[in-house]
Design a protein around this motif. Structure first.
Motif: not given
Length: 577
Positions: A514-518, A199-208, A343-350, A477-480
């Motif tokens: 988290e993803i690459v440890k799988r 999410s942080e990279q996305q915002r910075d990408f669109f500024d770029f 759930k792994v890529q966006l754990p806050i939205y589990e 729909f609660k944030l995790a």
């Protein structure tokens, strides 16, 4: 082995590589098919102005970008110079944001700029032109710095000033190249953009993206619907035109397009054998739901090739309803597993994702009930949900669009009854869950005909609360949010920086980490293949594959040559995109 047999097996190496960026150029140009709106899309991608092409995974965004690239590159009289950049491995830089690195944004922007330089050098190499000697960096330097950034070794980049790139310095170098080639514009094709980022990279990408746009640079980016996060200063429609490239399975020319893909890709003997059962082949095409990658994946299981004692090439065809339904189920399960893996890529939205599984079931069941005892021509493939929809439900519906299991069709006003948002459900789910006709054991010809002759006038209407069976949607729909690492106090919200109880700094985990440890078994390889890799190499995790830069470790495993090594690496890269 005769020449025809050798030619077939040479092509077979590329035949079922679903991702366009991994197919060699000759096969890509031979096999790619023109969709109805393709000329218009490529024209927009070739011209000035910023564009965003959007669609779910596998719908053809990369194909369209590469077609644009090859078209401009091959036209010596074109006024535009194409540069193709793929950001698939961007999550490798995401840990910089999680380590408290105050320069994370700076290094991410440097990486974006260096990736464009990489693409510039590749274009010059393909058109056989020598880079101007006055460019700020040479190709070897660009490759070295890019690799260090992707490995997270910014400590190796000791003197920041030596590596400093700005948008203006890149534009100056592009201008030098354009002048040397007699061209006036650079078309920047940014693939796997935004959706591959955190999410942080996305915002910075669109500024770029906003900053790189200029009189001589026209950026185009491929994004996903539903999950893209724009910066506060970026506005779709004003800063860039959005172009939907998803091939619609309810369009009049859909089957013609899918059949042409198969005719181009398959040996004629195989294609004709499948075509002999045309209603079943139509059903499989419909079940792909506008995703060519899914269609090719299913078709691969319907035939085997072999050579006779005389080296003649023969094919064993196994295409029947049972086999087709098994392939459709496997394809849809794989697609739905991508949704579940969020759930792994966006754990806050589990919790959102888990409740979303129930939401999708409820949507399918509601349409199934509606379809009972109705004739062909009045069967529904969609559902209308009363507007306004809660933001939490819209977030989940966005995730459905991202993986391609739900197609939004816009709003329809029903007068005093209100406004409804219409969503088409993945055709494979309609087939597998007996949604059509509301019963099982329906002949293939009837299923195919119902999909072909459906009318958008017929669909069930329902409110969000009724759809989920509760008036308290927020409870579903609660944030995790992870608690404070020091005292265990729950977080107030996702934006909290400090614990409200002890004042400790709240840390967030690295999505990439988290993803690459799988385990590599998560890549969808066969159990035999996974065990062979573990037995004959030190590869255990997705990270191990990504770190095996030249695939040397993989190619040391019996049965894994260059082609399979590339496939396995592409699966690892796909898991972090």
């Amino acid at each position: 082995m005769n020449d025809n047999t050798q030619d077939f097996f040479a092509e077979e190496e590329n035949l079922f590589i679903e991702q366009a960026e991994y197919i060699d150029e000759t096969a890509f140009l031979k096999w790619s098919i023109e969709q109805a709106s393709e000329n218009s899309i490529i024209r927009k991608l070739s011209q000035g102005g910023a564009k965003l092409i959007t669609g779910p995974r596998g719908c053809g965004k990369t194909t369209l970008m590469l077609k644009t690239f090859h078209k401009l590159r091959a036209d010596s009289k074109a006024s535009s110079l194409p540069i193709y950049v793929n950001f698939k491995t961007s999550l490798q830089l995401e840990p910089l944001y999680k380590k408290g690195n105050v320069n994370a944004v700076f290094w991410f922007n440097q990486w974006l700029l260096f990736k464009v330089y990489q693409g510039l050098f590749r274009t010059l190499k393909e058109i056989e032109k020598t880079p101007p000697s006055t460019l700020k960096f040479n190709e070897q330097f660009v490759e070295r710095v890019t690799n260090q950034l992707e490995l997270g070794r910014i400590d190796k980049l000791t003197d920041e000033d030596d590596y400093l790139l700005t948008h203006s310095s890149l534009e100056d170098d592009i201008k030098k190249v354009l002048l040397s080639l007699g061209k006036t514009r650079c078309v920047l094709l940014l693939d796997d953009a935004a959706h591959a980022f955190s999410s942080e990279q996305q915002r910075d990408f669109f500024d770029f993206f906003r900053q790189i746009k200029s009189r001589i640079i026209s950026p185009k980016a491929a994004i996903y619907p539903g999950v893209t996060i724009y910066s506060g200063r970026f506005h779709v429609g004003h800063d860039a035109e959005e172009i939907d490239v998803w091939i619609k399975s309810d369009s009049s020319d859909y089957l013609d397009f899918m059949f042409e893909i198969l005719e181009r890709r398959l040996p004629n003997e195989v294609y004709q054998a499948l075509l002999a059962n045309e209603p079943l082949l139509q059903l499989v095409c419909y079940a792909a739901f506008g995703i060519p990658r899914a269609l090719l994946n299913m078709i691969r299981g319907f035939y085997k090739e072999s050579t006779s004692s005389t080296d003649a090439l023969t094919f064993e065809i196994d295409f029947n309803k049972s086999k087709a339904l098994t392939a459709i189920k496997s394809s849809f399960d794989n697609t739905f597993s991508i949704y579940s893996s969020l759930k792994v890529q966006l754990p806050i939205y589990e919790h959102f994702i888990l409740s979303g599984e129930q939401l999708f079931d409820n949507m399918s069941n509601r349409v199934k009930e509606y379809n009972k005892n109705k004739e062909i021509g009045t069967q529904s493939i969609s559902i209308g949900i009363k507007h306004p929809l809660p933001a939490e439900m819209l977030k989940v519906l966005g995730f459905f669009q991202y993986v391609g299991i739900l197609l939004p069709k816009g709003k329809i006003s029903m007068g005093n009854a209100g406004v409804y948002e219409i969503y088409v459900i993945h055709y494979a789910a309609l087939i597998l869950r007996n949604v059509l006709f509301g019963k099982s054991s329906v002949p293939v010809s009837q299923l195919s005909k119902a999909l072909h002759e459906y009318s958008p006038r017929y669909y069930p209407k329902i409110t969000p609360n009724s759809l989920m069976g509760t008036d308290d949607l927020l409870s579903l729909f609660k944030l995790a949010l992870p608690p404070c690492q020091k005292c265990g106090t729950p977080r107030v919200n996702e934006h909290a920086k400090f614990c409200i109880h002890c004042g400790a700094i709240l840390k967030t985990g690295s999505t990439f980490g988290e993803i690459v440890k799988r385990d590599i078994e998560k890549l969808g390889l066969s159990e035999t293949r996974v065990q062979s890799i573990k037995k004959h190499s030190d590869i255990r995790t997705i990270k191990d594959i990504l770190m095996d830069h030249d695939n040397r470790e993989l190619r040391g495993v019996p049965g894994i040559g260059e082609i399979w090594a590339k496939r396995i690496r592409s699966l690892a890269e796909e898991s972090i995109s």
